[in-house]
Design an enzyme around this catalytic site. Structure first.
Site, PDB file in Angstrom:
ATOM      1  CG  ASP A   8      -0.291   0.100   2.541  1.00 20.01           C
ATOM      2  OD1 ASP A   8       0.959   0.159   2.592  1.00 20.01           O
ATOM      3  OD2 ASP A   8      -1.008   0.161   3.561  1.00 20.01           O
ATOM      4  CB  CYS A  65       0.899  -2.677   4.791  1.00 18.47           C
ATOM      5  SG  CYS A  65       0.726  -3.855   6.136  1.00 18.47           S
ATOM      6  CB  THR A  67       1.627  -3.095  11.051  1.00 17.05           C
ATOM      7  OG1 THR A  67       0.495  -3.598  10.297  1.00 17.05           O
ATOM      8  CG2 THR A  67       1.249  -1.776  11.701  1.00 17.05           C
ATOM      9  CG  HIS A  98       9.531 -24.116  13.085  1.00 10.81           C
ATOM     10  ND1 HIS A  98       9.395 -24.095  14.452  1.00 10.81           N
ATOM     11  CD2 HIS A  98      10.803 -24.521  12.848  1.00 10.81           C
ATOM     12  CE1 HIS A  98      10.525 -24.486  15.024  1.00 10.81           C
ATOM     13  NE2 HIS A  98      11.407 -24.729  14.065  1.00 10.81           N
ATOM     14  CG  HIS A 134       8.692 -28.354  11.643  1.00 12.35           C
ATOM     15  ND1 HIS A 134       8.116 -27.682  12.697  1.00 12.35           N
ATOM     16  CD2 HIS A 134       9.997 -28.536  11.987  1.00 12.35           C
ATOM     17  CE1 HIS A 134       9.029 -27.456  13.633  1.00 12.35           C
ATOM     18  NE2 HIS A 134      10.171 -27.973  13.223  1.00 12.35           N
TER      19      HIS A 134
HETATM   20  C1  RB5 Z   1      -2.228   2.306   6.572  1.00 13.27           C
HETATM   21  O1  RB5 Z   1      -2.399   3.472   7.293  1.00 13.27           O
HETATM   22  C2  RB5 Z   1      -2.017   1.122   7.497  1.00 13.27           C
HETATM   23  O2  RB5 Z   1      -3.189   0.833   8.196  1.00 13.27           O
HETATM   24  C3  RB5 Z   1      -1.564  -0.082   6.706  1.00 13.27           C
HETATM   25  O3  RB5 Z   1      -0.399   0.232   6.012  1.00 13.27           O
HETATM   26  C4  RB5 Z   1      -1.229  -1.341   7.496  1.00 13.27           C
HETATM   27  O4  RB5 Z   1      -0.361  -1.060   8.554  1.00 13.27           O
HETATM   28  C5  RB5 Z   1      -2.346  -2.194   7.880  1.00 13.27           C
HETATM   29  O5  RB5 Z   1      -2.158  -3.268   8.453  1.00 13.27           O
END
Ligand code: RB5
Length: 154
Positions: A8, A65, A67, A98, A134
């Site tokens: 994203d 993204c 996180t 694993h 595994h």
């Molecule tokens: C975008 O603001 C953020 O929510 C996205 O990049 C991500 O971290 C979602 O899991």
């Protein structure tokens, strides 16, 4: 290898860094998702990458993204996809050994690009463990139903 990457807006810059590194190493690379840092919905990129990994069009997927969490949540809805959010070299190694992970998810807002490259290198170079426990556990994951590429909205 053929590697498909998606991101994203939050992962756009890091995705470009990772793609450049893979191209330098001689891999075939395809990119999906954001084309700049304008807002882009991460499930759309996760869908594009998950479908291609499921169809065997790529050896691995990489999703970036903010996180790495939303990407993994989305990608893991697809049959045959095992997406792992990794934050360290150990996490990347264990996700491959694993869990036989086939998509690496990274949080661009949580780790710096140097560590992300190291994580990617470990992920792509670590073979899956063939130890019976595994293999058995991954088989149980694979037997659960998931979205088929033919039903995907992307
Ligand atoms: C975008 O603001 C953020 O929510 C996205 O990049 C991500 O971290 C979602 O899991």
């Amino acid at each position: 290898m053929t590697i498909v990457l998606g991101s994203d807006h939050a992962g756009f810059a890091l995705r470009r860094i990772l793609a450049a590194r893979l191209l330098d190493e001689g891999h075939a690379v395809r990119e999906y998702g954001a084309t700049d840092e304008s807002a882009y919905d991460y499930p759309d990129a996760a869908c594009e990458v998950a479908v291609r990994v499921q169809k065997g069009e790529a050896d691995f997927g990489i999703l970036v993204c903010g996180t790495g969490i939303g990407m993994a949540i989305t990608a893991n809805k697809f049959r045959g996809v095992r997406a792992a959010t990794c934050w360290s070299e150990d996490a990347a190694r264990l996700a491959r050994e694993h869990n036989h992970a086939n998509i690496l998810c990274i949080g661009a807002r949580l780790i710096d690009p140097e560590l992300a490259i190291q994580i990617m290198d470990i992920f792509l170079s670590t073979p899956p463990s063939e130890e019976e426990r595994h293999v058995r556990r991954v088989r149980k994951i694979n037997e659960l139903p998931g979205v088929e590429a033919s039903e995907a909205p992307c």
